[in-house]
Scaffold this motif. Structure first.
Motif, PDB file in Angstrom:
ATOM      1  N   ASP A 103      35.795 100.018 -73.726  1.00  0.00           N
ATOM      2  CA  ASP A 103      36.693  99.102 -73.037  1.00  0.00           C
ATOM      3  C   ASP A 103      37.795  98.628 -73.970  1.00  0.00           C
ATOM      4  O   ASP A 103      38.962  98.540 -73.591  1.00  0.00           O
ATOM      5  CB  ASP A 103      35.928  97.872 -72.520  1.00  0.00           C
ATOM      6  CG  ASP A 103      35.023  98.185 -71.347  1.00  0.00           C
ATOM      7  OD1 ASP A 103      35.423  98.977 -70.486  1.00  0.00           O
ATOM      8  OD2 ASP A 103      33.904  97.636 -71.310  1.00  0.00           O
ATOM      9  N   GLY A 104      37.411  98.316 -75.213  1.00  0.00           N
ATOM     10  CA  GLY A 104      38.333  97.641 -76.115  1.00  0.00           C
ATOM     11  C   GLY A 104      39.169  98.523 -77.009  1.00  0.00           C
ATOM     12  O   GLY A 104      40.069  98.015 -77.688  1.00  0.00           O
ATOM     13  N   TRP A 175      44.264  91.508 -67.543  1.00  0.00           N
ATOM     14  CA  TRP A 175      43.281  92.395 -66.933  1.00  0.00           C
ATOM     15  C   TRP A 175      42.137  92.684 -67.887  1.00  0.00           C
ATOM     16  O   TRP A 175      42.263  92.600 -69.103  1.00  0.00           O
ATOM     17  CB  TRP A 175      43.928  93.709 -66.481  1.00  0.00           C
ATOM     18  CG  TRP A 175      44.448  94.563 -67.601  1.00  0.00           C
ATOM     19  CD1 TRP A 175      43.805  95.571 -68.251  1.00  0.00           C
ATOM     20  CD2 TRP A 175      45.729  94.448 -68.232  1.00  0.00           C
ATOM     21  NE1 TRP A 175      44.591  96.110 -69.245  1.00  0.00           N
ATOM     22  CE2 TRP A 175      45.787  95.435 -69.243  1.00  0.00           C
ATOM     23  CE3 TRP A 175      46.832  93.603 -68.040  1.00  0.00           C
ATOM     24  CZ2 TRP A 175      46.901  95.592 -70.064  1.00  0.00           C
ATOM     25  CZ3 TRP A 175      47.939  93.767 -68.849  1.00  0.00           C
ATOM     26  CH2 TRP A 175      47.963  94.749 -69.843  1.00  0.00           C
ATOM     27  N   CYS A 176      41.016  93.028 -67.294  1.00  0.00           N
ATOM     28  CA  CYS A 176      39.859  93.544 -68.013  1.00  0.00           C
ATOM     29  C   CYS A 176      39.084  94.393 -67.019  1.00  0.00           C
ATOM     30  O   CYS A 176      38.700  93.910 -65.953  1.00  0.00           O
ATOM     31  CB  CYS A 176      38.973  92.430 -68.566  1.00  0.00           C
ATOM     32  SG  CYS A 176      37.545  93.054 -69.495  1.00  0.00           S
ATOM     33  N   THR A 177      38.880  95.652 -67.332  1.00  0.00           N
ATOM     34  CA  THR A 177      38.245  96.568 -66.396  1.00  0.00           C
ATOM     35  C   THR A 177      36.779  96.221 -66.180  1.00  0.00           C
ATOM     36  O   THR A 177      36.154  95.520 -66.980  1.00  0.00           O
ATOM     37  CB  THR A 177      38.357  98.013 -66.904  1.00  0.00           C
ATOM     38  OG1 THR A 177      37.636  98.132 -68.139  1.00  0.00           O
ATOM     39  CG2 THR A 177      39.811  98.410 -67.118  1.00  0.00           C
ATOM     40  N   VAL A 192      49.496  83.592 -66.479  1.00  0.00           N
ATOM     41  CA  VAL A 192      50.001  84.826 -65.862  1.00  0.00           C
ATOM     42  C   VAL A 192      49.955  84.703 -64.340  1.00  0.00           C
ATOM     43  O   VAL A 192      49.271  83.845 -63.782  1.00  0.00           O
ATOM     44  CB  VAL A 192      49.185  86.048 -66.325  1.00  0.00           C
ATOM     45  CG1 VAL A 192      49.344  86.260 -67.826  1.00  0.00           C
ATOM     46  CG2 VAL A 192      47.704  85.899 -65.956  1.00  0.00           C
ATOM     47  N   ASP A 193      50.685  85.597 -63.697  1.00  0.00           N
ATOM     48  CA  ASP A 193      50.774  85.551 -62.234  1.00  0.00           C
ATOM     49  C   ASP A 193      49.552  86.151 -61.549  1.00  0.00           C
ATOM     50  O   ASP A 193      49.229  85.768 -60.421  1.00  0.00           O
ATOM     51  CB  ASP A 193      52.017  86.305 -61.752  1.00  0.00           C
ATOM     52  CG  ASP A 193      53.301  85.739 -62.327  1.00  0.00           C
ATOM     53  OD1 ASP A 193      53.406  84.501 -62.434  1.00  0.00           O
ATOM     54  OD2 ASP A 193      54.198  86.539 -62.666  1.00  0.00           O
ATOM     55  N   ALA A 194      48.911  87.119 -62.202  1.00  0.00           N
ATOM     56  CA  ALA A 194      47.807  87.823 -61.554  1.00  0.00           C
ATOM     57  C   ALA A 194      46.802  88.305 -62.579  1.00  0.00           C
ATOM     58  O   ALA A 194      47.140  88.535 -63.753  1.00  0.00           O
ATOM     59  CB  ALA A 194      48.321  89.012 -60.747  1.00  0.00           C
ATOM     60  N   PHE A 195      45.565  88.469 -62.130  1.00  0.00           N
ATOM     61  CA  PHE A 195      44.493  89.012 -62.959  1.00  0.00           C
ATOM     62  C   PHE A 195      43.868  90.182 -62.207  1.00  0.00           C
ATOM     63  O   PHE A 195      43.605  90.099 -61.006  1.00  0.00           O
ATOM     64  CB  PHE A 195      43.440  87.942 -63.246  1.00  0.00           C
ATOM     65  CG  PHE A 195      42.261  88.453 -64.034  1.00  0.00           C
ATOM     66  CD1 PHE A 195      42.430  89.041 -65.271  1.00  0.00           C
ATOM     67  CD2 PHE A 195      40.974  88.343 -63.531  1.00  0.00           C
ATOM     68  CE1 PHE A 195      41.349  89.523 -66.003  1.00  0.00           C
ATOM     69  CE2 PHE A 195      39.885  88.811 -64.249  1.00  0.00           C
ATOM     70  CZ  PHE A 195      40.073  89.404 -65.498  1.00  0.00           C
ATOM     71  N   ILE A 196      43.641  91.279 -62.936  1.00  0.00           N
ATOM     72  CA  ILE A 196      43.036  92.488 -62.364  1.00  0.00           C
ATOM     73  C   ILE A 196      41.725  92.770 -63.067  1.00  0.00           C
ATOM     74  O   ILE A 196      41.649  92.749 -64.305  1.00  0.00           O
ATOM     75  CB  ILE A 196      43.960  93.712 -62.526  1.00  0.00           C
ATOM     76  CG1 ILE A 196      45.300  93.482 -61.847  1.00  0.00           C
ATOM     77  CG2 ILE A 196      43.289  94.968 -61.964  1.00  0.00           C
ATOM     78  CD1 ILE A 196      46.333  94.553 -62.163  1.00  0.00           C
ATOM     79  N   SER A 197      40.689  93.040 -62.295  1.00  0.00           N
ATOM     80  CA  SER A 197      39.417  93.498 -62.849  1.00  0.00           C
ATOM     81  C   SER A 197      38.791  94.456 -61.844  1.00  0.00           C
ATOM     82  O   SER A 197      39.457  94.929 -60.926  1.00  0.00           O
ATOM     83  CB  SER A 197      38.503  92.323 -63.168  1.00  0.00           C
ATOM     84  OG  SER A 197      37.362  92.764 -63.872  1.00  0.00           O
ATOM     85  N   GLY A 198      37.503  94.715 -62.032  1.00  0.00           N
ATOM     86  CA  GLY A 198      36.855  95.674 -61.163  1.00  0.00           C
ATOM     87  C   GLY A 198      36.129  95.063 -59.982  1.00  0.00           C
ATOM     88  O   GLY A 198      36.305  95.481 -58.844  1.00  0.00           O
ATOM     89  N   ALA A 222      36.501 102.580 -60.371  1.00  0.00           N
ATOM     90  CA  ALA A 222      37.894 103.032 -60.341  1.00  0.00           C
ATOM     91  C   ALA A 222      38.671 102.609 -61.578  1.00  0.00           C
ATOM     92  O   ALA A 222      39.486 103.380 -62.104  1.00  0.00           O
ATOM     93  CB  ALA A 222      38.580 102.510 -59.084  1.00  0.00           C
ATOM     94  N   THR A 223      38.444 101.400 -62.058  1.00  0.00           N
ATOM     95  CA  THR A 223      39.196 100.915 -63.222  1.00  0.00           C
ATOM     96  C   THR A 223      38.675 101.482 -64.536  1.00  0.00           C
ATOM     97  O   THR A 223      39.340 101.352 -65.567  1.00  0.00           O
ATOM     98  CB  THR A 223      39.175  99.378 -63.307  1.00  0.00           C
ATOM     99  OG1 THR A 223      37.809  98.913 -63.377  1.00  0.00           O
ATOM    100  CG2 THR A 223      39.865  98.743 -62.102  1.00  0.00           C
ATOM    101  N   GLU A 224      37.491 102.114 -64.501  1.00  0.00           N
ATOM    102  CA  GLU A 224      36.915 102.598 -65.756  1.00  0.00           C
ATOM    103  C   GLU A 224      36.779 104.121 -65.814  1.00  0.00           C
ATOM    104  O   GLU A 224      35.966 104.649 -66.562  1.00  0.00           O
ATOM    105  CB  GLU A 224      35.569 101.904 -66.002  1.00  0.00           C
ATOM    106  CG  GLU A 224      35.749 100.411 -66.176  1.00  0.00           C
ATOM    107  CD  GLU A 224      34.545  99.681 -66.718  1.00  0.00           C
ATOM    108  OE1 GLU A 224      34.739  98.682 -67.427  1.00  0.00           O
ATOM    109  OE2 GLU A 224      33.407 100.095 -66.427  1.00  0.00           O
TER     110      GLU A 224
END
Length: 252
Positions: A103-104, A175-177, A192-198, A222-224
């Motif tokens: 991930d990192g 974001w963080c997958t 921030v305006d938005a956060f994305i994860s799984g 999908a994110t990984e």
């Protein structure tokens, strides 16, 4: 060309800086197989379907993001776990698993690869936050929630759940997958305006709407999918071994 399983494990442990992470499962060689590796199959999760496909492809090793022996799971090798491991042993296939280190990783990891897919600019790691697993950046032009949903759907082949918690236009992102929905509170503090994860939890809706931030649950699988592909391609180029990514369908 070939590389020994021991040499590959040493290389990956160093390349992915395994020692820097406190993880929920062992990173590295999890099930030992053939001493020499020529053909690697990569995939997101070491499920039965991936193992069976690797057998058909005559793989010497499987390299995954989600391997075996997770914290708090039963320690006995019975049932589903026995079926998986017995197939690996019968066909002499090595299993390598790298979770948080994948991930990192700053060039091949899931987070940086997701940023590349979405065309995010000014990408940076939020240092000293959650083992450096939270990233942030900005879009090259502002998007509406619907437009970002469409972009995610196009790039990930998976339509995200969008919780509308912020302003009409989205410019900055964190974001963080994977299963990192609870990082939304840290993302909100970043402004921030938005956060994305799984994934998404029941509480995520309230955390997003009450803190004024958009949330996109874009799929754990999908994110990984991109980090493990990039790592497999890197190994193929560096060591001259064969590599094939196998995408086992998972709607979660």
């Amino acid at each position: 060309m070939t590389i020994s399983s021991k040499a590959l494990a040493l290389y990956l442990n160093d390349f992915l800086q395994v020692g820097q992470y406190k993880d929920y499962a062992p990173n590295g060689l999890q099930v030992e197989g053939k001493a020499e590796i020529n053909r690697i199959v990569t995939g997101v999760t070491a499920c039965q379907g991936l193992i069976e496909k690797a057998i058909v492809l005559k793989a010497d090793a499987i390299l995954v993001h989600h391997g075996f022996f997770w914290k708090n799971e039963p320690e006995v090798i019975t049932g589903m776990k026995y079926k998986r491991i017995s197939r690996l042993i019968k066909h002499d296939i090595n299993l390598f698993g790298y979770h948080l280190p994948l991930d990192g990783h700053e060039t091949l990891g899931n987070n940086v690869q997701l940023a590349k897919q979405l065309g995010i600019e000014d990408v940076e790691i939020c240092v000293n936050v959650s083992q450096n697993l939270l990233w942030q950046g900005k879009l090259n032009s502002p998007l509406s929630g619907e437009q970002l949903t469409n972009l995610l759907t196009e790039k990930l082949a998976h339509k995200p759940l969008h919780i509308e918690g912020g302003e009409d236009k989205i410019s900055t992102l964190a974001w963080c997958t994977g299963g990192a929905q609870d990082y939304i509170d840290i993302a909100a503090q970043l402004g921030v305006d938005a956060f994305i994860s799984g994934e998404v939890s029941e509480r995520t809706f309230h955390n997003a709407t009450e803190q004024g931030i958009h949330y996109f649950a874009a799929g754990h699988h999908a994110t990984e999918r991109f980090g493990i592909q990039a790592l497999g391609e890197h190994l193929a180029q560096k060591f001259g071994i064969e590599h094939q990514f196998v995408d086992i369908y998972n709607p979660v």
